[in-house]
Each structure stands twice: as structure tokens, then as C-alpha cells.
Scaffold this motif. Sequence first.
Motif, short mmCIF file in Angstrom:
data_model
loop_
_atom_site.label_atom_id
_atom_site.label_comp_id
_atom_site.label_asym_id
_atom_site.label_seq_id
_atom_site.Cartn_x
_atom_site.Cartn_y
_atom_site.Cartn_z
N LEU A 201 -0.63 -7.68 -9.64
CA LEU A 201 -1.87 -8.28 -10.19
C LEU A 201 -2.83 -7.32 -10.26
O LEU A 201 -3.76 -8.13 -10.80
N ASP A 202 -2.74 -6.34 -10.76
CA ASP A 202 -4.28 -5.44 -11.06
C ASP A 202 -3.66 -4.39 -12.29
O ASP A 202 -4.40 -3.78 -12.63
N ILE A 203 -2.56 -5.01 -12.82
CA ILE A 203 -2.30 -4.80 -14.23
C ILE A 203 -2.83 -5.55 -15.05
O ILE A 203 -3.74 -6.30 -15.07
N TYR B 225 4.34 -3.30 -11.19
CA TYR B 225 5.31 -3.79 -10.94
C TYR B 225 7.08 -2.87 -9.61
O TYR B 225 6.87 -2.02 -10.53
N TYR B 226 7.22 -3.24 -9.18
CA TYR B 226 8.40 -2.96 -8.30
C TYR B 226 9.35 -3.39 -7.84
O TYR B 226 10.56 -2.74 -7.45
N GLU B 227 9.86 -4.42 -7.80
CA GLU B 227 10.36 -5.40 -7.85
C GLU B 227 12.00 -4.46 -8.03
O GLU B 227 12.58 -4.01 -9.53
N TRP C 8 0.71 -0.99 0.16
CA TRP C 8 0.19 -0.24 -0.03
C TRP C 8 0.83 1.15 -0.17
O TRP C 8 2.25 1.58 0.30
N ASP C 9 0.66 1.98 -0.86
CA ASP C 9 0.95 2.97 -0.78
C ASP C 9 2.95 2.85 -1.00
O ASP C 9 3.49 4.14 0.01
N LEU C 10 3.21 2.34 -2.00
CA LEU C 10 4.39 2.15 -1.59
C LEU C 10 5.35 1.57 -0.11
O LEU C 10 6.90 0.68 -0.79
C1 LIG Z 1 -5.18 1.70 0.08
C2 LIG Z 1 -4.14 0.94 -1.09
C3 LIG Z 1 -2.89 1.50 -1.82
C4 LIG Z 1 -2.03 1.25 -3.00
N1 LIG Z 1 -1.15 1.26 -3.04
C5 LIG Z 1 -0.10 0.55 -4.31
C6 LIG Z 1 0.70 0.77 -5.02
O1 LIG Z 1 0.58 2.06 -4.11
N2 LIG Z 1 1.08 0.60 -5.46
C7 LIG Z 1 0.89 -0.77 -6.85
O2 LIG Z 1 1.23 -1.29 -7.11
N3 LIG Z 1 -0.28 -1.39 -5.46
C8 LIG Z 1 -1.55 -0.45 -4.73
N4 LIG Z 1 -1.95 -1.07 -4.72
C9 LIG Z 1 -2.40 -2.10 -4.79
C10 LIG Z 1 -2.13 -3.50 -3.81
O3 LIG Z 1 -0.91 -3.43 -4.19
C11 LIG Z 1 -2.76 -4.84 -4.71
O4 LIG Z 1 -4.12 -4.15 -5.11
C12 LIG Z 1 -2.41 -5.98 -3.74
O5 LIG Z 1 -2.43 -6.99 -4.17
C13 LIG Z 1 -3.74 -5.53 -2.78
O6 LIG Z 1 -2.96 -6.83 -1.70
P1 LIG Z 1 -4.57 -7.82 -0.89
O7 LIG Z 1 -5.01 -8.42 -2.15
O8 LIG Z 1 -4.03 -8.34 0.38
O9 LIG Z 1 -5.70 -6.32 -0.47
C14 LIG Z 1 -2.70 -0.58 -3.21
C15 LIG Z 1 -4.18 -0.49 -2.30
C16 LIG Z 1 -4.48 -0.46 -2.38
C17 LIG Z 1 -5.78 -0.67 -1.38
#
Ligand SMILES: Cc1cc2nc3c(=O)[nH]c(=O)nc-3n(C[C@H](O)[C@H](O)[C@H](O)COP(=O)(O)O)c2cc1C
Length: 194
Positions: A171-173, A138-140, A91-93
Motif C-alpha cells: 500500500l505504501d509503495i 510486500y511480505y506475503e 507494524w514493525d513486522l
Molecule cells: C508505526 C508503523 C510501523 C510500520 N511498520 C511497517 C513495517 O514494518 N513494514 C511495512 O511494510 N509497513 C509498515 N508500516 C506501514 C503500514 O503497514 C501500512 O501503512 C498499513 O497499511 C497501515 O495500516 P492502516 O492504514 O490500517 O493504519 C508501518 C506503519 C507505521 C505507522
Amino acid sequence: MEKLLFIDSCIRREESRSKQAADYLMKKVDESGKFEIDSLCLMDEPLHYLSEGFFQQRESMLSEGKIDHRRFDYAHQFAKADVIVIAAPFWDLGFPALLKTYIENVSVDGITFYADAEGIHGMSQGRLLIFVTTRGGYYENLPLEMGSRYMEALAEFFGIDEYVCCFAEGLDIEGNNPKQLIQDLFDDIDRLNI
Ligand SMILES: Cc1cc2nc3c(=O)[nH]c(=O)nc-3n(C[C@H](O)[C@H](O)[C@H](O)COP(=O)(O)O)c2cc1C
């Protein structure tokens, strides 16, 4: 038998992909029969971040050497674990503030670390910290990634011998197949030698 502490900071609970991966790991760990397992679901813990009276109370207790107070139970439990598994989304880097709040509660001078003229020394008896996380993008190996890098630094700070990060990313791409990416993470977990 070694002590294993599982710290769940997957805010979305059963919807969380990070939690699904951590559950997969914890099932294997449990079935191995090698560990006495303690679990903490941070969403259900009465955690407070350091502020005002809660901060002041900590300062006075530490200056009086009262490290047996129950507010330090999290720190004692952390320090005594041989293996620690932490699960949190990216979350949020980094990771959710709830996990940072927990870290504030375990970072206690005289329990998980101490400082002297030579610097800071870890006091944890941990031999391994495993961080399980999933990321939307992607951040690795990028400096922007500050979840796993922070965890690795913490492992060193607390004196934990080894650090491993189990992660899936992208995962969200759009166009990616999150199910396959999670399956790949499960396969990585299968290769772990705990
Ligand atoms: C509040 C919030 C902040 C996030 N910040 C980022 C981020 O900075 N970079 C990123 O790539 N994805 C970000 N995401 C996406 C999540 O990293 C991604 O959906 C992850 O798989 C969520 O994990 P979970 O399924 O265990 O909740 C964020 C999602 C949320 C809800």
C-alpha cells in the motif's frame, strides 16, 4: 446463534485501511443475521500489559483458582466466541503493541488453554479466526512477516479450528494504487465463506 467477537486494534481508527476492510467484513457479517456480535475497540479499553503488581495479582489469582475475577473477563469472552475477527495494521513486522497487550490478557491458563504432561491444549470454542491486516510493503510468505504468522500460531495455541488472513500489501509503495489494492481486498472478503 453463533457468537462473533470483533477486536479492533486499528490505531489510526477511521483513517486506517485495515479498519475500512474490517468494517466491510463486519457489515456483511451483520447483514447475514447469523451471528450475535460483540465488538471491542482496543483503543477504548482499559487494557494493561503484564508488569509488577498487575502481573503478581494474576499469578496469585491463578494459583488460588480465582478465574472468575473481572480481570479475566477478556479471556472468558474470547474463549466463548465461535468466530473471532481481529483487525490490525502491519507494524514493525508484526502488529501494534496494543494488540499484544490484549493477547496477554486473553492468554490465561485454565480459560483459553491448559497445560498437562502431554503439552499445551487450547480451550477456546472458536471454529474460525479471521485476521484482517494491511501492509505498507510486500511480505506475503516471507519469514519477516510476523503478524499473520503469529496470529495463525495463536489460533492453534487456543484451539481454534481454522485460520484465515485477509490482507492487502504494497500500500505504501510508490506507484501503487492503494485504492485498487483495498478494492481487491474487499473482493477477497466477498469470497469468504463464514
Ligand atoms: C508505526 C508503523 C510501523 C510500520 N511498520 C511497517 C513495517 O514494518 N513494514 C511495512 O511494510 N509497513 C509498515 N508500516 C506501514 C503500514 O503497514 C501500512 O501503512 C498499513 O497499511 C497501515 O495500516 P492502516 O492504514 O490500517 O493504519 C508501518 C506503519 C507505521 C505507522
